[in-house]
Design an enzyme around this catalytic site. Sequence first.
Site, mmCIF file in Angstrom:
data_model
loop_
_atom_site.group_PDB
_atom_site.id
_atom_site.type_symbol
_atom_site.label_atom_id
_atom_site.label_comp_id
_atom_site.label_asym_id
_atom_site.label_seq_id
_atom_site.Cartn_x
_atom_site.Cartn_y
_atom_site.Cartn_z
ATOM 1 N N GLY A 46 0.841 -1.187 0.000
ATOM 2 C CA GLY A 46 0.000 0.000 0.000
ATOM 3 C C GLY A 46 0.873 1.232 0.000
ATOM 4 O O GLY A 46 2.050 1.168 0.397
ATOM 5 N N GLN A 51 3.164 9.951 1.340
ATOM 6 C CA GLN A 51 4.445 9.230 1.334
ATOM 7 C C GLN A 51 5.309 9.566 0.115
ATOM 8 O O GLN A 51 6.493 9.260 0.101
ATOM 9 C CB GLN A 51 4.219 7.714 1.395
ATOM 10 N N CYS A 88 5.908 -0.374 7.117
ATOM 11 C CA CYS A 88 5.533 0.835 6.377
ATOM 12 C C CYS A 88 6.700 1.206 5.472
ATOM 13 O O CYS A 88 7.859 1.161 5.903
ATOM 14 C CB CYS A 88 5.242 1.966 7.361
ATOM 15 N N LEU A 89 6.423 1.585 4.230
ATOM 16 C CA LEU A 89 7.494 1.949 3.299
ATOM 17 C C LEU A 89 8.245 3.193 3.774
ATOM 18 O O LEU A 89 9.366 3.439 3.335
ATOM 19 C CB LEU A 89 6.935 2.172 1.892
ATOM 20 N N HIS A 130 -4.228 1.362 7.751
ATOM 21 C CA HIS A 130 -2.875 1.935 7.725
ATOM 22 C C HIS A 130 -2.820 3.129 6.759
ATOM 23 O O HIS A 130 -2.281 4.196 7.090
ATOM 24 C CB HIS A 130 -1.890 0.843 7.309
ATOM 25 N N GLU A 131 -3.399 2.954 5.570
ATOM 26 C CA GLU A 131 -3.320 4.018 4.555
ATOM 27 C C GLU A 131 -4.216 5.201 4.906
ATOM 28 O O GLU A 131 -3.833 6.356 4.686
ATOM 29 C CB GLU A 131 -3.669 3.466 3.169
ATOM 30 N N HIS A 134 -2.434 7.339 7.265
ATOM 31 C CA HIS A 134 -1.461 8.232 6.614
ATOM 32 C C HIS A 134 -2.109 9.552 6.190
ATOM 33 O O HIS A 134 -1.496 10.611 6.273
ATOM 34 C CB HIS A 134 -0.873 7.569 5.370
HETATM 35 ZN ZN ZN Z 1 2.813 3.353 5.643
#
Ligand code: ZN
Length: 186
Positions: A46, A51, A88-89, A130-131, A134
């Site tokens: 995701g 991000q 998480c990226l 999670h997204e 963000h």
């Molecule tokens: Zn993330």
Amino acid sequence: MSIQPIRYFGDPVLTTPASEVVDFDKELRRLVEDLTETMIDAPGAGLAAPQIGVPLRVFVWDVDEQLGHLVNPSLDLSEEMQEGEEGCLSFPELRYDTPRAMRAVAKGFNMYGEPVVVEGTAFLARALQHETDHLNGVLFIDRLPSDLRKQAMKDIRSADWFLEAQSLGTSPEIRISPHQTFGKGI
Ligand code: ZN
């Protein structure tokens, strides 16, 4: 379409609430393409627009071989919770057991402005939460129990990507997110 650099923890864009999308135009469709391409390249499950430095309420996912995207989402969550590892990226290589609701219903729009409802359980539900977090400037470490969160902050301070970002001046300081959002509501 192009792969965009992913912002790491410490970049203020990650802790700033994103704005609603107003124009469902060509720029938005390009953003969805860039997000999708960047997520697949990473690879990740995701990715949210903040991000890649774009403060808009848009995210994409790639879960169970299904690609999806959502614009201006709102979430309904189950009372039932799930446990499981989450990463998480924007926090490379760090993963922690993160409590989430077992089921999520996300309502929003696709990139053409058509209403969409996405229902997820297990990992898709986790990704949707999670997204969406963000987009509210909330990070997965904010969802950890306090002892685990302390450990996470310690791990972050010694992570190569964080030290490198600091030495380049792209990560000014560690700021504890103002959102103490333990529990499931957002
Ligand atoms: Zn993330």
